[in-house]
Design a protein around this motif. Structure first.
Motif, short mmCIF file in Angstrom:
data_model
loop_
_atom_site.label_atom_id
_atom_site.label_comp_id
_atom_site.label_asym_id
_atom_site.label_seq_id
_atom_site.Cartn_x
_atom_site.Cartn_y
_atom_site.Cartn_z
N THR A 121 0.83 -1.21 0.00
CA THR A 121 0.00 0.00 0.00
C THR A 121 0.86 1.25 0.00
O THR A 121 1.71 1.43 0.87
CB THR A 121 -0.91 0.02 1.24
N GLY A 122 0.64 2.13 -0.97
CA GLY A 122 1.35 3.40 -1.01
C GLY A 122 0.43 4.52 -0.58
O GLY A 122 -0.67 4.27 -0.08
N TYR A 123 0.87 5.76 -0.80
CA TYR A 123 0.05 6.90 -0.37
C TYR A 123 -1.32 6.89 -1.05
O TYR A 123 -2.33 7.14 -0.42
CB TYR A 123 0.76 8.21 -0.70
N GLY A 126 -3.52 4.00 0.11
CA GLY A 126 -3.83 4.24 1.52
C GLY A 126 -4.90 5.31 1.68
O GLY A 126 -5.83 5.16 2.46
N ALA A 127 -4.78 6.39 0.92
CA ALA A 127 -5.73 7.50 1.03
C ALA A 127 -7.12 7.05 0.60
O ALA A 127 -8.12 7.44 1.19
CB ALA A 127 -5.26 8.68 0.19
N VAL A 128 -7.18 6.20 -0.44
CA VAL A 128 -8.47 5.74 -0.94
C VAL A 128 -9.11 4.73 0.01
O VAL A 128 -10.32 4.66 0.15
CB VAL A 128 -8.31 5.12 -2.36
N TRP A 129 -8.26 3.95 0.67
CA TRP A 129 -8.65 2.95 1.67
C TRP A 129 -9.33 1.74 1.06
O TRP A 129 -8.83 0.62 1.19
CB TRP A 129 -9.51 3.56 2.77
N ALA A 133 -5.61 -1.23 0.20
CA ALA A 133 -5.22 -0.87 1.56
C ALA A 133 -6.02 -1.67 2.58
O ALA A 133 -5.47 -2.25 3.51
CB ALA A 133 -5.42 0.63 1.78
N ILE B 204 -4.51 7.83 5.20
CA ILE B 204 -3.07 7.64 5.02
C ILE B 204 -2.41 7.30 6.35
O ILE B 204 -1.60 6.39 6.44
CB ILE B 204 -2.44 8.91 4.39
N THR B 207 -2.78 3.67 7.58
CA THR B 207 -2.33 2.55 6.76
C THR B 207 -0.81 2.57 6.65
O THR B 207 -0.14 3.33 7.34
CB THR B 207 -2.97 2.60 5.36
#
Lengths: 266, 366
Positions: A121-123, A126-129, A133, B204, B207
Motif C-alpha cells: 500500500t502506497g500513499y 492508503g488514502a483511498v482505503w 489498503a 493515510i 495505513t
C-alpha cells in the motif's frame, strides 16, 4: 499458527556466510577477519567480554555499518554494502540491545511495521482505503494477532508501547522481528536487565518462535546459562577476533575462552 | 447506544472501522448538518472568517502530517502556501482552467517543490531543520517580489480562480430558485474540501505509509532496520505536506481574491508559519482532528476579539490605547500556546479524550 512455506534446507549451503569481515573506525579495529556460518534452522550464539565486537557484527550484518573488507552472503547473495531497509526486505530481522520500538504506536502497529516490507500500500491506495489498503490491513493484522497470541501480548495490545513494562517491551520487539517473517533473526541481548523469571519466559518465547516459525537465529547474549542452554553452536569473540567456535560444551572447556573471561593464570 | 456488537471486538476488521461506534456516526452527521445550515444562519462577515479557518485547516493538516506524524519541524509552510496561491492564479485566473483541474494541479506543483526541499531534511534535523527552512521563506520573498510575470511583484496578483464543480458554481450559487452569496458558496466549497482532505489524510495515517512516517518520527534507525526507508518517507512527507499547503494557498486566493508578498514572504511569512505551528500544537500534535480544531481557534480568535472590542471596551486595548488590537491578538494566541503546552501538551484533542475517558468510567473515576 501457520508456518510460511519454506524451501527445504539445502544440505551444503549455509543460510549466512560471513568470511573475513574486518571493520575499522579510524585506527581502531572493531572486527578483524571474523568468519562464521549459520546453517538453516540453527540457533547460533555470539558471546564475548564487553567491547568484543558482538553488536558490531550485527551492525555489519544488517547494513548499519559497512565493513572495510570481507564478504557477507545470505543464501548465496552478497548483502554487504546494501542499505538496512534493503537487507530487511531480504529477510533479516533484528532486535536492539537498548530497544528500538516506536514508542507512540501501539503493539499491533509496531508489529505491522515489521510487516512493512511484505505490504505494498502506497500513499494513493492508503488514502483511498477501499481496495488494496483495506485488504492488506485485514490480512496482515490477522498475522500480527497470531504473534500477539504466541507472545502473550494481548493485555497490552492497544497501549502505546512506551507505556508498557520493560520486559514486555523486549517481548514486543521480538514480536516485531518475527512479524517480518525473517529468514534470519538477529537477537541483541534479549534478556539484558531481566530477572531470572523474565529470562526464563523470554527463553521460552524464543524457543517457541523457533519451533513454530522455524527461523534461523543469531543470538548475542551475556547470560551464559541462557546461551549454553539454547544455542546449537557458540562463537566466542575477544577484541574483535574469533577465539573459538563450537558446541556449547566445546567452547566452555576451551583454554582460550577461559583465558578471555577469567584472565591469564600466572 | 452501545450495543454488544460495537463494544466487543471479535474480528480484526472491526478495529479498522473509521467510525467504531454510533456516537462517532452521530457526530459526523451532526457536522454535516452544521456544514449545511451555517451559511444560511450567519452573516457574510463571519462566513468569510470561517472560510479562512477552513483554508487554514487544510494547511494545518499538511503541516501535522510533516511535523506531527513524521517529526520534521518546518517553518517554510508559508512558502508553500504562497506557491499554491500563485499557481492557482496562474492556472485558474490567467489560463482559466476549471476548479477540478487547477486545484489538483496546485497540489502537484506544491508537492514537487516540497520534494525538492525534502532531501535537506536528511542532512539536518530538528531545530536546525527549522532554521534551514526559514531560509526558504526569504528566498521565496525574493522570488515573489521579482518574478513579476508569475507573481505580479510587490503589488500582488488577482487570485479569484474559478470555483465551479460541474454545474455548481460556488462563487455564484443558484439552487432551487434561490441565489446564495459568494461567501455562502465559498464556505460550502472550502469546508467540503476540508472534509475530503481530512478523510484522505486520516486514511493515510492509519495505513502503511502513515505508520512508516510515524516510525521515522519515533526511531529512525529502527525504522530503517525493519525496512522503512527514512529517505523515501521523509521526502514524501515533505511533498505531501507542501502539496496540501499549496491547496490551502490556492483556496486562500479564491477567498481573499488577491495576494501579494506581504501575505507570505519573509517576515510576514515567518509569522504565518509560526501560526501554523501554533495551530497544530493547540489542536493536537499528530492528529488530523486536532489540526482542524487548532486552525479554527487560531484563525477565528483574532476576529472574535475584534468583534468583542467593537461592542465592549477591553481595558488598555484599542486605537489610542497602549496595546493595539493586533498586538493584543498576538498576546492571546501566544498565551494559548503556553497554556496548552503547560496544561495539555497534546492539545485540544487530548483534552477531549480525557473528557471521554471520564464519562466512560463515571462514576468510578474522579
Amino acid at each position: 499458527m501457520s508456518t510460511p512455506p519454506r524451501k527445504p534446507a539445502e544440505a551444503g549451503r549455509p543460510l549466512l556466510e560471513v568470511s573475513d569481515v574486518t571493520l575499522r573506525f579510524g585506527g581502531v579495529s572493531a572486527l578483524t577477519d571474523v568468519s562464521f556460518d549459520v546453517a538453516h534452522d540453527e540457533l547460533f550464539a555470539v558471546i564475548g567480554p564487553n567491547g568484543a565486537g558482538k553488536t558490531s557484527i550485527f551492525n555489519c550484518l544488517n547494513g548499519v555499518y559497512h565493513p572495510q573488507a570481507g564478504r557477507i552472503r545470505l543464501d548465496g547473495v552478497d548483502i554487504m554494502g546494501r542499505r538496512p531497509a534493503a537487507i530487511a526486505a531480504m529477510g533479516v530481522a533484528r532486535t536492539f540491545q537498548n530497544l528500538g520500538l516506536f514508542t507512540n504506536l501501539d503493539v499491533v502497529e509496531n508489529l505491522m511495521l515489521g510487516r512493512h516490507h511484505l505490504m505494498r500500500t502506497g500513499y494513493f491506495a492508503g488514502a483511498v482505503w477501499f481496495g488494496r489498503a483495506r485488504r492488506e490491513e485485514v490480512a496482515h493484522r490477522a498475522r500480527c494477532e497470531e504473534i500477539v497470541e504466541l507472545l502473550d501480548l494481548g493485555p497490552y495490545r492497544s497501549r502505546p508501547v512506551g507505556l508498557v513494562p520493560y520486559g514486555v517491551q523486549k517481548r514486543i520487539e521480538l514480536g516485531r522481528a518475527l512479524a517480518m517473517e525473517p529468514r534470519l533473526l538477529l537477537l541483541d541481548e534479549p534478556v539484558a536487565g531481566m530477572n531470572l523469571e523474565e529470562t526464563e519466559d523470554m527463553a521460552r518465547y524464543v524457543l517457541g518462535a523457533r519451533h513454530e516459525l522455524g527461523v534461523s537465529m543469531v543470538l548475542v547474549e551475556h547470560d551464559m546459562h541462557l546461551v549454553m542452554d539454547i544455542a546449537d553452536r557458540v562463537m566466542v569473540l575477544d577484541f574483535g577476533q574469533v577465539i573459538a567456535t563450537g558446541t556449547p560444551a566445546e567452547v566452555q572447556n576451551d583454554p582460550a575462552v577461559i583465558r578471555a573471561y577469567l584472565g591469564q593464570a600466572s | 447506544m452501545a450495543r454488544p456488537g460495537t463494544l466487543l471486538v471479535t474480528r480484526p476488521e472491526q478495529r479498522l472501522r473509521l467510525l467504531p461506534t454510533n456516537w462517532y456516526k452521530a457526530f459526523v452527521i451532526l457536522l454535516a448538518v452544521v456544514w449545511l445550515t451555517v451559511p444560511i444562519n450567519l452573516s457574510d462577515a463571519w462566513l468569510d472568517v470561517l472560510a479562512r479557518c477552513g483554508v487554514a485547516a487544510i494547511g494545518a493538516i499538511g503541516l501535522n502530517l510533516l511535523t506531527g506524524y513524521t517529526g520534521q519541524i518546518s517553518l517554510a509552510h508559508a512558502f508553500f502556501i504562497a506557491i499554491g496561491a500563485y499557481t492557482a492564479a496562474w492556472l485558474g485566473v490567467r489560463s482559466d482552467l476549471p476548479f477540478l483541474l487547477w486545484l489538483p494541479a496546485t497540489f502537484v506543483v506544491g508537492a514537487l517543490v516540497g520534494a525538492l526541499f525534502g532531501p535537506f531534511a536528511l542532512r539536518v534535523r530538528g531545530d536546525y531543520l527549522a532554521i534551514l527552512s526559514i531560509g526558504l521563506l526569504y528566498i521565496g520573498q525574493h522570488i515573489f517580489v521579482n518574478w513579476t510575470s508569475f507573481t505580479g511583484g510587490r503589488p500582488g496578483t488577482s487570485t479569484g480562480a474559478p470555483a465551479a464543480i460541474g454545474p455548481l458554481d460556488f462563487a455564484d450559487l443558484n439552487l432551487f430558485d434561490q441565489a446564495y452569496s459568494r461567501r455562502q458558496g465559498l464556505f460550502w466549497l472550502v469546508w467540503l474540501v476540508v472534509a475530503i482532505v481530512a478523510l484522505l489524510a486520516r486514511n493515510i495515517v492509519r495505513t502503511r505509509p502513515g505508520r512508516a512516517m510515524q516510525a521515522v518520527r519515533d526511531r529512525d534507525v529502527a525504522a530503517e532496520v525493519v525496512g522503512v526507508s527514512n529517505a523515501r518517507y521523509t521526502i514524501s512527507a515533505f511533498a505531501l505536506s507542501s502539496g496540501l499547503a499549496a491547496v490551502a494557498g490556492g483556496l486562500y486566493g479564491v477567498v481573499a481574491l488577491t495576494v501579494s508578498p506581504a501575505d507570505f514572504g519573509g517576515a510576514p511569512g515567518l509569522l504565518l508559519s509560526v501560526q501554523y505551528v501554533a495551530m497544530i500544537i493547540i489542536g493536537g500534535i499528530g492528529t488530523i482532528g486536532g489540526a482542524v480544531a487548532g486552525a479554527v481557534v487560531v484563525v477565528a480568535i483574532p476576529r472574535v476579539i475584534e468583534q468583542i472590542s467593537n461592542s465592549v471596551a477591553i481595558p488598555f486595548v484599542g486605537p489610542g490605547e497602549p496595546i493595539s488590537l493586533f498586538a493584543f491578538n498576538n498576546m492571546i494566541y501566544g498565551a494559548l500556546v503556553i497554556v496548552t503546552l503547560v496544561f495539555e501538551p497534546r492539545g485540544m484533542v487530548a483534552g477531549w479524550e480525557r473528557v471521554k475517558a471520564y464519562w466512560r468510567t463515571w462514576p468510578l473515576a474522579d
